[in-house]
Design a protein around this motif. Structure first.
Motif, PDB file in Angstrom:
ATOM      1  N   ARG A  97     -14.017  16.620 -46.262  1.00  0.00           N
ATOM      2  CA  ARG A  97     -12.580  16.723 -46.564  1.00  0.00           C
ATOM      3  C   ARG A  97     -12.025  18.039 -46.043  1.00  0.00           C
ATOM      4  N   ASP A  98     -12.754  19.128 -46.293  1.00  0.00           N
ATOM      5  CA  ASP A  98     -12.295  20.436 -45.826  1.00  0.00           C
ATOM      6  C   ASP A  98     -12.205  20.476 -44.303  1.00  0.00           C
ATOM      7  N   ARG A 158      -9.158  18.525 -43.137  1.00  0.00           N
ATOM      8  CA  ARG A 158      -7.923  19.284 -43.377  1.00  0.00           C
ATOM      9  C   ARG A 158      -7.749  20.387 -42.334  1.00  0.00           C
ATOM     10  N   ASN A 186      -9.069  12.021 -46.579  1.00  0.00           N
ATOM     11  CA  ASN A 186      -8.348  12.847 -47.547  1.00  0.00           C
ATOM     12  C   ASN A 186      -8.038  14.227 -46.998  1.00  0.00           C
ATOM     13  N   GLY A 187      -8.909  14.731 -46.119  1.00  0.00           N
ATOM     14  CA  GLY A 187      -8.591  15.996 -45.469  1.00  0.00           C
ATOM     15  C   GLY A 187      -7.452  15.860 -44.488  1.00  0.00           C
ATOM     16  N   HIS A 247      -4.069  15.561 -46.289  1.00  0.00           N
ATOM     17  CA  HIS A 247      -3.853  16.522 -47.377  1.00  0.00           C
ATOM     18  C   HIS A 247      -2.374  16.826 -47.596  1.00  0.00           C
ATOM     19  N   HIS A 248      -1.617  16.909 -46.524  1.00  0.00           N
ATOM     20  CA  HIS A 248      -0.186  17.200 -46.626  1.00  0.00           C
ATOM     21  C   HIS A 248       0.669  15.936 -46.525  1.00  0.00           C
ATOM     22  N   ARG A 292      -5.618  10.983 -54.697  1.00  0.00           N
ATOM     23  CA  ARG A 292      -6.686  10.822 -53.709  1.00  0.00           C
ATOM     24  C   ARG A 292      -6.485   9.507 -52.965  1.00  0.00           C
TER      25      ARG A 292
END
Length: 322
Positions: free
Chosen positions: A44-45, A48, A73-74, A77-78, A147
């Protein structure tokens, strides 16, 4: 094209040698950066960071459905912005790979890599809808962060099965279809609420659907696979529509025999049906609420206990190479 390959080194169905071959093949056509995940949430990180960099045009997820879910999901994220975000590509490396197979990709990492390179050369892509789940405002779960999920979410019985499987995986057991089947039986025998449900489905402008034991939310069909057999909980679900729901109000022994058989023999034209089955199609917004806290899962990832979850179906959320 600058691309990021996110690799889950613990993926069930790929070896280090296979991953090296895939990296070499992709690097021959792409300006490729490679990152291996090191902890839960790392994909995820990485997704993003790729979205925020403004330089990455494509993110390739090599792993199972959990890795894909984290990358998505990364990237989102926005929020969804298909024209601005990097495109997503998937190389299946897990035990089931529902999302990749629902997109029509081969269920083999090397073959899927070849299909990906062909799609890149031809410019073949599609925009898919996704599901978003969040804690319901005004409830104890309102602080639970939203999520995204790519193909399914479950509240109640099936999420309990996922939780049991994860417990075995944490003890070193390999994720197999046989393991899932055994945990379905154990969840059935150990669930005290299987004959009288506590879940209610609320949607604007409609009477609530109450006393559900099981609630499966689908973003596409099939819902899952048993080996090579596709299983359709909601045959009309599609990446081009919002969300579908299958709810069951009883899991008595006769009901389980009936609906289990229907799932195993389901098809794109016919899913579970009967007096205890509720099927709803193309829902944009709804809430599942329980009188007691129940297990919750998304894309096969157990997320603990919830009392209320609000779902949103978002059409045209992300571009995918196919």
């Amino acid at each position: 094209m600058r691309a990021l390959l996110v690799v889950n080194p613990a993926a069930t169905a790929t070896s280090a040698r296979t991953r090296d071959v895939l990296i070499h093949a992709l690097a021959s056509d792409l300006k490729l950066d490679v990152a291996a995940t090191e902890y839960r949430g790392h994909a995820r990180d990485l997704g993003r960071q790729a979205a925020e960099s403004g330089e990455t045009e494509l993110v390739v997820a090599l792993g199972g459905d959990g890795t894909v879910n984290e990358v998505v999901n990364g990237l989102l994220h926005h929020g969804p912005d298909p024209d601005a975000l990097p495109r997503l590509a998937v190389v299946p490396g897990g035990s089931t790979n529902v999302f990749a197979r629902a997109l029509g990709l081969p269920n083999h990492a090397v073959e899927a890599t070849g299909a990906l390179l062909d799609a890149l050369h031809s410019g073949s892509e599609r925009t898919v809808g996704l599901g978003l789940a969040a804690g319901t405002p005004g409830t104890v779960d309102e602080s639970v962060p939203a999520r995204w999920f790519t193909f399914t979410a479950g509240f109640g019985f099936d999420a309990g099965v996922v939780g049991r499987v994860e417990q075995h995986r944490e003890r070193g057991r390999r994720s197999t279809h046989a393991l899932y089947v055994r945990q379905v039986m154990r969840q059935f025998l150990g669930d005290p609420r299987r004959t009288r449900g506590t879940i209610a489905l609320h949607r604007p402008g409609h009477t609530p659907v109450e006393d559900l034991v099981l609630s499966i939310v689908c973003n596409t069909a099939p819902w899952t696979y048993l080996g090579n057999r596709p299983v359709y909980a909601a045959p009309r679900a599609s990446f081009d529509t919002a969300l579908d729901v299958l709810g069951l109000s009883s899991l008595s022994t006769p009901a389980v025999a009936r609906y289990g058989t229907q799932l195993l023999t389901s098809s794109p034209e016919r899913g579970p049906r009967g007096k205890h089955a509720v099927s709803l199609h193309d829902l944009t917004e709804f809430t599942l609420q329980s009188q007691v806290r129940l297990p919750f899962q998304m894309d096969g990832d157990h997320l603990g206990l919830r009392s209320s979850v609000t779902f949103t179906g978002v059409r045209r959320a992300l571009r995918v190479i196919v």
